[in-house]
Design a protein around this motif. Structure first.
Motif, PDB file in Angstrom:
ATOM      1  N   PHE A 162       0.826  -1.211   0.000  1.00  0.00           N
ATOM      2  CA  PHE A 162       0.000   0.000   0.000  1.00  0.00           C
ATOM      3  C   PHE A 162       0.863   1.266   0.000  1.00  0.00           C
ATOM      4  O   PHE A 162       0.572   2.231  -0.719  1.00  0.00           O
ATOM      5  CB  PHE A 162      -0.907  -0.019   1.228  1.00  0.00           C
ATOM      6  N   GLU A 163       1.907   1.259   0.825  1.00  0.00           N
ATOM      7  CA  GLU A 163       2.781   2.433   0.865  1.00  0.00           C
ATOM      8  C   GLU A 163       3.458   2.661  -0.489  1.00  0.00           C
ATOM      9  O   GLU A 163       3.645   3.810  -0.910  1.00  0.00           O
ATOM     10  CB  GLU A 163       3.835   2.244   1.969  1.00  0.00           C
ATOM     11  N   SER A 174       1.098   5.574 -11.191  1.00  0.00           N
ATOM     12  CA  SER A 174       0.174   4.447 -11.332  1.00  0.00           C
ATOM     13  C   SER A 174      -1.257   4.955 -11.378  1.00  0.00           C
ATOM     14  O   SER A 174      -1.552   6.108 -11.027  1.00  0.00           O
ATOM     15  CB  SER A 174       0.350   3.482 -10.156  1.00  0.00           C
ATOM     16  N   ALA A 175      -2.136   4.051 -11.772  1.00  0.00           N
ATOM     17  CA  ALA A 175      -3.548   4.415 -11.893  1.00  0.00           C
ATOM     18  C   ALA A 175      -4.203   4.495 -10.518  1.00  0.00           C
ATOM     19  O   ALA A 175      -3.802   3.819  -9.562  1.00  0.00           O
ATOM     20  CB  ALA A 175      -4.267   3.398 -12.758  1.00  0.00           C
ATOM     21  N   GLU A 176      -5.253   5.299 -10.422  1.00  0.00           N
ATOM     22  CA  GLU A 176      -5.965   5.461  -9.160  1.00  0.00           C
ATOM     23  C   GLU A 176      -6.633   4.164  -8.733  1.00  0.00           C
ATOM     24  O   GLU A 176      -6.687   3.829  -7.547  1.00  0.00           O
ATOM     25  CB  GLU A 176      -7.007   6.567  -9.293  1.00  0.00           C
ATOM     26  N   GLN A 177      -7.131   3.421  -9.685  1.00  0.00           N
ATOM     27  CA  GLN A 177      -7.795   2.157  -9.374  1.00  0.00           C
ATOM     28  C   GLN A 177      -6.840   1.180  -8.690  1.00  0.00           C
ATOM     29  O   GLN A 177      -7.208   0.486  -7.752  1.00  0.00           O
ATOM     30  CB  GLN A 177      -8.348   1.550 -10.662  1.00  0.00           C
ATOM     31  N   GLN A 178      -5.620   1.133  -9.152  1.00  0.00           N
ATOM     32  CA  GLN A 178      -4.626   0.253  -8.548  1.00  0.00           C
ATOM     33  C   GLN A 178      -4.301   0.697  -7.117  1.00  0.00           C
ATOM     34  O   GLN A 178      -4.125  -0.115  -6.221  1.00  0.00           O
ATOM     35  CB  GLN A 178      -3.363   0.243  -9.418  1.00  0.00           C
ATOM     36  N   TYR A 179      -4.262   1.996  -6.893  1.00  0.00           N
ATOM     37  CA  TYR A 179      -4.006   2.524  -5.552  1.00  0.00           C
ATOM     38  C   TYR A 179      -5.163   2.190  -4.609  1.00  0.00           C
ATOM     39  O   TYR A 179      -4.952   1.775  -3.470  1.00  0.00           O
ATOM     40  CB  TYR A 179      -3.791   4.037  -5.631  1.00  0.00           C
ATOM     41  N   LEU A 180      -6.388   2.349  -5.074  1.00  0.00           N
ATOM     42  CA  LEU A 180      -7.550   2.060  -4.240  1.00  0.00           C
ATOM     43  C   LEU A 180      -7.650   0.572  -3.903  1.00  0.00           C
ATOM     44  O   LEU A 180      -8.041   0.194  -2.803  1.00  0.00           O
ATOM     45  CB  LEU A 180      -8.826   2.522  -4.944  1.00  0.00           C
ATOM     46  N   ARG A 181      -7.274  -0.282  -4.832  1.00  0.00           N
ATOM     47  CA  ARG A 181      -7.303  -1.714  -4.577  1.00  0.00           C
ATOM     48  C   ARG A 181      -6.276  -2.084  -3.489  1.00  0.00           C
ATOM     49  O   ARG A 181      -6.552  -2.903  -2.624  1.00  0.00           O
ATOM     50  CB  ARG A 181      -7.016  -2.480  -5.865  1.00  0.00           C
ATOM     51  N   ALA A 182      -5.113  -1.467  -3.544  1.00  0.00           N
ATOM     52  CA  ALA A 182      -4.076  -1.742  -2.530  1.00  0.00           C
ATOM     53  C   ALA A 182      -4.526  -1.247  -1.153  1.00  0.00           C
ATOM     54  O   ALA A 182      -4.271  -1.906  -0.135  1.00  0.00           O
ATOM     55  CB  ALA A 182      -2.766  -1.080  -2.928  1.00  0.00           C
ATOM     56  N   ARG A 183      -5.208  -0.110  -1.112  1.00  0.00           N
ATOM     57  CA  ARG A 183      -5.685   0.403   0.175  1.00  0.00           C
ATOM     58  C   ARG A 183      -6.753  -0.496   0.776  1.00  0.00           C
ATOM     59  O   ARG A 183      -6.778  -0.751   1.984  1.00  0.00           O
ATOM     60  CB  ARG A 183      -6.220   1.821  -0.007  1.00  0.00           C
ATOM     61  N   GLN A 184      -7.638  -1.029  -0.079  1.00  0.00           N
ATOM     62  CA  GLN A 184      -8.680  -1.924   0.412  1.00  0.00           C
ATOM     63  C   GLN A 184      -8.089  -3.222   0.943  1.00  0.00           C
ATOM     64  O   GLN A 184      -8.499  -3.723   1.991  1.00  0.00           O
ATOM     65  CB  GLN A 184      -9.668  -2.230  -0.725  1.00  0.00           C
ATOM     66  N   THR A 185      -7.117  -3.744   0.240  1.00  0.00           N
ATOM     67  CA  THR A 185      -6.472  -4.978   0.689  1.00  0.00           C
ATOM     68  C   THR A 185      -5.757  -4.769   2.023  1.00  0.00           C
ATOM     69  O   THR A 185      -5.789  -5.622   2.909  1.00  0.00           O
ATOM     70  CB  THR A 185      -5.486  -5.472  -0.365  1.00  0.00           C
ATOM     71  N   PHE A 186      -5.122  -3.618   2.176  1.00  0.00           N
ATOM     72  CA  PHE A 186      -4.430  -3.306   3.431  1.00  0.00           C
ATOM     73  C   PHE A 186      -5.434  -3.172   4.582  1.00  0.00           C
ATOM     74  O   PHE A 186      -5.188  -3.643   5.701  1.00  0.00           O
ATOM     75  CB  PHE A 186      -3.626  -2.015   3.255  1.00  0.00           C
ATOM     76  N   THR A 187      -6.587  -2.562   4.323  1.00  0.00           N
ATOM     77  CA  THR A 187      -7.620  -2.424   5.357  1.00  0.00           C
ATOM     78  C   THR A 187      -8.160  -3.785   5.777  1.00  0.00           C
ATOM     79  O   THR A 187      -8.392  -4.050   6.966  1.00  0.00           O
ATOM     80  CB  THR A 187      -8.762  -1.539   4.844  1.00  0.00           C
ATOM     81  N   GLU A 188      -8.370  -4.676   4.811  1.00  0.00           N
ATOM     82  CA  GLU A 188      -8.847  -6.025   5.126  1.00  0.00           C
ATOM     83  C   GLU A 188      -7.815  -6.787   5.968  1.00  0.00           C
ATOM     84  O   GLU A 188      -8.180  -7.555   6.868  1.00  0.00           O
ATOM     85  CB  GLU A 188      -9.146  -6.780   3.836  1.00  0.00           C
TER      86      GLU A 188
END
Length: 436
Positions: A162-163, A174-188
């Motif tokens: 995520f960082e 990188s694309a925003e979608q890829q960043y949001l996916r990494a943030r969601q995975t980190f939250t989970e």
């Protein structure tokens, strides 16, 4: 005339013989006594003495007095106390049974299904709070720890990813979608490790235990020349995940040991408890108070507990009065807490409790042991220069130990408070000697 001269000659002979021969016959001495006046009383003869060997036989004690020296008073163990104000107490006697304090008993159980690997305490041994008393082998614990370890490893990995994605997104690489996916995975991943931690705490692990587990089984960050070195270190630190330590929640003694080494516990129809530990430094006295006395009983009252064997009573306080009556005995349960640091009271013992229900101050009181009945009157013996004098008193209210003096004494006077029956006996002996 000859008869008269003969009579005087016999009398003279009787006087001479009576003087120089003490063992002369009684009729001769009697005849001499008829004709001569009795000799004066000697201070060293058979006069009455109330000093009883104190060297003062010539001191004639007045009526109602007993002459004693300080040494004789001490030898007779006559205790002398000063008359003063005090408090009269009213008590009721209630039977009771010694029980363990429910707040000081711990049933140590395993919260997991497992097998007993170690039993570290024997029956009767002392344990301290937080001490490990047993160790279990549990697959349930091993799975929970493994889950926590995997969640922690995944969290650190997702945090790193995520960082990295956040840095790329900030630079618009990188694309925003890829960043949001990494943030969601980190939250989970954060949520997963929180759930794993809660599961461990539900099995009896404290937050400190979980933190220690995280430190002990954290992922390996060391870089080694051997490709499989980090993996080997990680696997070595994963050994012993099935071990589950059971600690005592209180300080006390083991009064029950419920299982043996190798026994399965925690399953259906299996034993759940390993030990019962009790802190007997304080015990409860379970009293049964009749309904007629309940109005006098309240929480906080003092009680004196005795076993009826002559030992010194212990003191405690009432901590609970049940609002419900036993239908069969028509009595209520009352509990008193008593200090037991010397382990004098054993649970299960029968005792008698004296409950203090009232206190009343009085101007003068004396112990009941100071009173003696003489000639139908209550008397005490007052200390004076030569011994004691009898003093009639008028009594008022009293309790089991003391009695109020209404008339006959003044505050500050000293009286015989214990063994006063010795003085009564001496006074009776002196009066009998006066009569004779």
């Amino acid at each position: 005339m000859k008869n008269v001269l003969l009579c005087f000659a016999l009398v003279g002979l009787g006087l001479v013989v009576g003087t120089f021969v003490p063992s002369v016959s009684a009729p001769v001495r009697q005849l001499a006594g008829i004709l001569l006046p009795p000799p004066p009383a000697s201070n060293h003869g058979h006069g009455h003495s109330h000093g009883h060997g104190d060297g003062h036989e010539d001191d004639e004690a007045p009526e109602g007095h007993v002459v004693l020296t300080a040494e004789q008073i001490e030898s007779a163990k006559i205790a002398v106390e000063e008359v003063s104000a005090g408090t009269l107490t009213r008590k009721i006697s209630v039977p009771g049974t010694v029980t363990t304090d429910a707040d000081r008993v711990a049933r140590i159980a395993g919260r997991v299904v497992g097998t007993v690997a170690e039993m570290r305490k024997r029956l009767g041994e002392t344990v301290t709070r937080g001490e490990v008393v047993a160790v279990l082998d549990s697959r349930e614990v091993a799975e929970a720890r493994s889950e926590f370890f995997a969640a922690r490893t995944n969290l650190e990995l997702q945090q790193t990813l995520f960082e990295r994605e956040q840095a790329l997104w900030d630079k618009r690489i990188s694309a925003e979608q890829q960043y949001l996916r990494a943030r969601q995975t980190f939250t989970e991943a954060q949520l997963r490790i929180e759930l794993a931690s809660q599961k461990l705490q539900a099995l009896g692990f404290s937050e400190a235990d979980v933190a220690e587990l995280a430190r002990r089984f954290g992922p390996v960050q060391t870089v080694s020349a051997a490709p499989d070195a980090p993996l080997r270190r990680t696997v070595s630190r994963l050994s012993g995940l099935q071990k589950y330590e059971i600690r005592s929640p209180i300080t006390g003694r083991v009064i029950e040991r419920r299982v043996d080494l190798g026994a399965p516990i925690g399953g259906e129809s299996e034993e759940k408890e390993l030990y019962v530990v009790a802190d007997l430094s304080s015990v409860w006295i379970d009293l049964s108070v009749p309904s007629g006395d309940l109005a006098l009983i309240r929480e906080g009252q003092e009680v004196a507990i005795s076993a009826g064997n002559g030992s010194e009573p212990s003191h405690g306080k009432i901590v609970f009065v049940s609002p419900i009556l036993n239908q069969e005995t028509r009595s209520a349960r009352v509990i008193a807490a008593v200090d037991n640091k010397d382990m004098a009271w054993r649970p299960g013992s029968y005792v008698t409790a004296q409950v203090l229900v009232s206190e009343e101050p009085v101007d003068m009181k004396v112990p009941r042991s100071a009173l003696q009945a003489i000639g139908g009157e209550q008397v005490v013996f007052v200390r004076n220069e030569k011994g004691f004098e009898k003093r009639e008193v008028v009594l008022g209210k009293g309790d089991d130990v003391s009695v109020e003096i209404v008339f006959g004494l003044d505050p500050g006077e000293k009286i015989a408070a214990a063994n006063s029956f010795v003085l009564k006996a001496e006074l009776g002996k002196a009066e009998a000697e006066h009569v004779h």
